[in-house]
Design an enzyme around this catalytic site. Structure first.
Site, PDB file in Angstrom:
ATOM      1  N   ASP A   1       0.856  -1.188   0.000  1.00 43.02           N
ATOM      2  CA  ASP A   1       0.000   0.000   0.000  1.00 43.02           C
ATOM      3  C   ASP A   1       0.890   1.235   0.000  1.00 43.02           C
ATOM      4  O   ASP A   1       2.121   1.114  -0.068  1.00 43.02           O
ATOM      5  CB  ASP A   1      -0.928  -0.004   1.236  1.00 43.02           C
ATOM      6  CG  ASP A   1      -0.168   0.211   2.551  1.00 43.02           C
ATOM      7  OD1 ASP A   1       1.090   0.295   2.530  1.00 43.02           O
ATOM      8  OD2 ASP A   1      -0.824   0.304   3.591  1.00 43.02           O
TER       9      ASP A   1
ATOM     10  N   ASP B   1       1.369   4.762   2.349  1.00 46.46           N
ATOM     11  CA  ASP B   1       0.961   5.380   3.614  1.00 46.46           C
ATOM     12  C   ASP B   1       1.334   6.860   3.646  1.00 46.46           C
ATOM     13  O   ASP B   1       2.436   7.233   3.252  1.00 46.46           O
ATOM     14  CB  ASP B   1       1.671   4.672   4.783  1.00 46.46           C
ATOM     15  CG  ASP B   1       1.480   3.167   4.757  1.00 46.46           C
ATOM     16  OD1 ASP B   1       0.395   2.710   5.133  1.00 46.46           O
ATOM     17  OD2 ASP B   1       2.426   2.442   4.339  1.00 46.46           O
TER      18      ASP B   1
ATOM     19  N   ASP C   1      -3.323   4.405   2.872  1.00 46.95           N
ATOM     20  CA  ASP C   1      -3.653   4.752   4.252  1.00 46.95           C
ATOM     21  C   ASP C   1      -3.358   6.230   4.471  1.00 46.95           C
ATOM     22  O   ASP C   1      -2.245   6.688   4.199  1.00 46.95           O
ATOM     23  CB  ASP C   1      -2.796   3.938   5.243  1.00 46.95           C
ATOM     24  CG  ASP C   1      -3.255   2.498   5.356  1.00 46.95           C
ATOM     25  OD1 ASP C   1      -4.420   2.210   4.995  1.00 46.95           O
ATOM     26  OD2 ASP C   1      -2.453   1.655   5.802  1.00 46.95           O
TER      27      ASP C   1
HETATM   28  N1  CTP Z   1       0.359   0.965  11.488  1.00 50.20           N
HETATM   29  C1  CTP Z   1      -0.283   1.471  12.588  1.00 50.20           C
HETATM   30  N2  CTP Z   1      -1.625   1.249  12.759  1.00 50.20           N
HETATM   31  C2  CTP Z   1      -2.332   0.528  11.855  1.00 50.20           C
HETATM   32  C3  CTP Z   1      -1.691   0.011  10.721  1.00 50.20           C
HETATM   33  C4  CTP Z   1      -0.320   0.256  10.570  1.00 50.20           C
HETATM   34  O1  CTP Z   1       0.334   2.134  13.405  1.00 50.20           O
HETATM   35  N3  CTP Z   1      -3.637   0.324  12.049  1.00 50.20           N
HETATM   36  C5  CTP Z   1       1.787   1.235  11.317  1.00 50.20           C
HETATM   37  C6  CTP Z   1       2.589  -0.048  11.359  1.00 50.20           C
HETATM   38  O2  CTP Z   1       3.011  -0.344  12.653  1.00 50.20           O
HETATM   39  C7  CTP Z   1       3.742   0.277  10.456  1.00 50.20           C
HETATM   40  C8  CTP Z   1       3.242   1.377   9.516  1.00 50.20           C
HETATM   41  O3  CTP Z   1       1.996   1.797  10.057  1.00 50.20           O
HETATM   42  O4  CTP Z   1       4.780   0.798  11.238  1.00 50.20           O
HETATM   43  C9  CTP Z   1       3.081   0.911   8.099  1.00 50.20           C
HETATM   44  O5  CTP Z   1       2.258  -0.243   8.042  1.00 50.20           O
HETATM   45  P1  CTP Z   1       2.014  -1.074   6.714  1.00 50.20           P
HETATM   46  O6  CTP Z   1       1.544  -0.184   5.620  1.00 50.20           O
HETATM   47  O7  CTP Z   1       1.118  -2.194   7.081  1.00 50.20           O
HETATM   48  O8  CTP Z   1       3.422  -1.731   6.398  1.00 50.20           O
HETATM   49  P2  CTP Z   1       4.684  -1.211   5.570  1.00 50.20           P
HETATM   50  O9  CTP Z   1       5.839  -1.278   6.494  1.00 50.20           O
HETATM   51  O10 CTP Z   1       4.414   0.109   4.935  1.00 50.20           O
HETATM   52  O11 CTP Z   1       4.875  -2.338   4.486  1.00 50.20           O
HETATM   53  P3  CTP Z   1       4.132  -2.499   3.074  1.00 50.20           P
HETATM   54  O12 CTP Z   1       5.127  -2.139   2.043  1.00 50.20           O
HETATM   55  O13 CTP Z   1       3.740  -3.928   3.004  1.00 50.20           O
HETATM   56  O14 CTP Z   1       2.931  -1.587   3.065  1.00 50.20           O
HETATM   57 MN    MN Z   2       2.633   0.403   3.839  1.00 53.57          MN
HETATM   58 MN    MN Z   3      -0.461   0.789   5.596  1.00 54.90          MN
END
Ligand code: CTP
Ligand code: MN
Ligand code: MN
Ligand code: MN
Length: 372
Positions: A204, A206, A296
């Site tokens: 995703d 963020d 996100d």
């Molecule tokens: N996070 C959070 N609360 C949530 C979801 C995520 O605080 N409800 C934080 C996670 O702890 C993480 C960060 O947001 O530190 C990013 O989460 P995520 O997008 O799931 O993972 P990524 O590290 O960005 O990996 P990816 O490339 O798979 O998206």
């Molecule tokens: Mn992410």
């Molecule tokens: Mn995320």
């Protein structure tokens, strides 16, 4: 008794937040095996076993050398016991039998498939598995109730399974900033998550949103989301307002910020097929002019920005370790809103990530070394 060179050389700090973990490392085969076993344990509901594998994998990610023997790792934190067998098998046979067995384990394969749907956790997947769900099309059964998140996750499953490249993430950023800046031109928008840690692709994209003037943030997310929706740029969104109650309670690691979990329709660069907008041709992906991307969005008050940035940059394991270190070593409660001393019953402010590390007595770890 003189210890071997290798025993002396290999030392790793016990907490992931005390060490540097780059994106690429020397022992990928072993790390992949340990992470698979960690995932399998989590999918069986064994959180403790899962964490043990995750910790071992994370320790090896910070090793600067390629392991030659399991013995070399036996004194590293979390790398004894079961982990020794995994390392030995990979080094000697190139495969780990326990990992191999997962390939033909129907329950594991099915749980992995179901939990890869947006909005589906282990608990839901387990229930569905018990009810006989084995593949995505089994979810068409009217007896199975899907939440709105899950419905969207199933609808856009194929697109959401494809990794998001940095190039696409940059285009998403452009799209998101354009929407937000219509309402507050000098809004601060930062890409967080894996891309901030230097990853070249992610599941995703963020974003963290803030402004020194709290009034500027009030109602902003809803307005921007509604505007994107009106432009056909959103396939789905789930917007949650801030809940102040949760903010500094311990054991609530996730936060009460205003958030939007969205699925964006990212227009394709090839504009020759433009005109086929959202909802037009879902059954013929080749004819579509867009691709679904999970996004996100998190809004944070300015005084919490440094904590939110640290909390949303990850990795998840790095965050978990930061909180564990704060609590067990410093008697402080850290989350993405702030740092709290339960002893003195007060918040400790900070305006940068560097300052937070310093307050915790930790050496600063830049984002690209937080890939724990
Ligand atoms: N996070 C959070 N609360 C949530 C979801 C995520 O605080 N409800 C934080 C996670 O702890 C993480 C960060 O947001 O530190 C990013 O989460 P995520 O997008 O799931 O993972 P990524 O590290 O960005 O990996 P990816 O490339 O798979 O998206
Ligand atoms: Mn992410
Ligand atoms: Mn995320
Ligand atoms: Mn707060």
């Amino acid at each position: 008794c003189v210890s071997k060179d290798t025993d002396v050389l290999l030392t790793v700090a016990p907490y992931a937040c005390q060490r540097q973990t780059p994106l690429t490392h020397q022992n990928s085969e072993i790390i992949d095996a340990l992470e698979k076993l960690g995932k399998a344990a989590a999918l069986r509901g064994s959180e403790v076993r899962s964490l043990a594998f995750t910790r071992a994998a994370s320790v090896l990610k910070s090793l600067p050398i390629r392991l030659q023997s399991a013995d070399q790792a036996k004194n590293l934190p979390f790398c004894g016991g079961h982990c020794q067998t995994v390392i030995q098998e990979i080094l000697e046979d190139g495969v780990c039998h326990e990992v191999e067995a997962l390939q033909t384990n129907e329950q594991y394969q099915c749980m992995e498939l179901l939990t890869s749907i947006f909005g589906v956790g282990v608990h839901t997947a387990e229930r569905w598995y018990k009810d006989g769900v084995r593949k995505l099309s089994d979810l068409d059964d009217p007896n199975i109730k899907l939440t709105a998140d899950q419905r969207a996750g199933v609808t856009h499953y194929t697109d959401l399974q494809r990794p998001v490249t940095r190039e696409k993430a940059d285009r998403v950023q452009h799209l998101i900033k354009n929407a937000l800046h219509r309402f507050v031109p000098d809004l601060e928008v930062t890409m967080t998550g894996g891309f901030r840690r230097g990853k070249q692709q992610g599941h995703d994209v963020d974003f963290l949103i803030t402004h020194p003037d709290g009034e500027a943030l009030s109602g902003l997310l809803k307005k921007a989301v509604d505007w994107m929706d009106s432009q056909g740029l959103l396939l789905y969104h789930h917007t949650r307002v801030r809940s102040r109650v949760q903010a500094h309670r311990r054991n609530v690691p996730m936060d009460g910020h205003e958030t939007c979990y969205a699925i964006v329709a990212l227009p394709n660069l090839d504009t020759s097929k433009a005109g086929a907008g959202v909802g037009s041709d879902v059954t013929f992906p080749g004819a579509r002019a867009w691709r679904a991307v999970r996004v996100d969005l998190v809004v944070t008050p300015y005084d919490e920005y440094a904590f939110a940035l640290l909390g949303w940059t990850g990795s998840k394991h790095f965050e978990r370790e930061l909180r564990r270190f704060s609590w067990h070593e410093k008697n402080l409660s850290l989350n993405s809103h702030g740092l709290y001393s339960t002893e003195k019953q007060c918040s400790i402010p900070a305006t940068s990530e560097e300052e937070i590390f310093a307050l915790l007595g930790l050496q600063y770890v830049p984002p690209q070394y937080r890939n724990a």
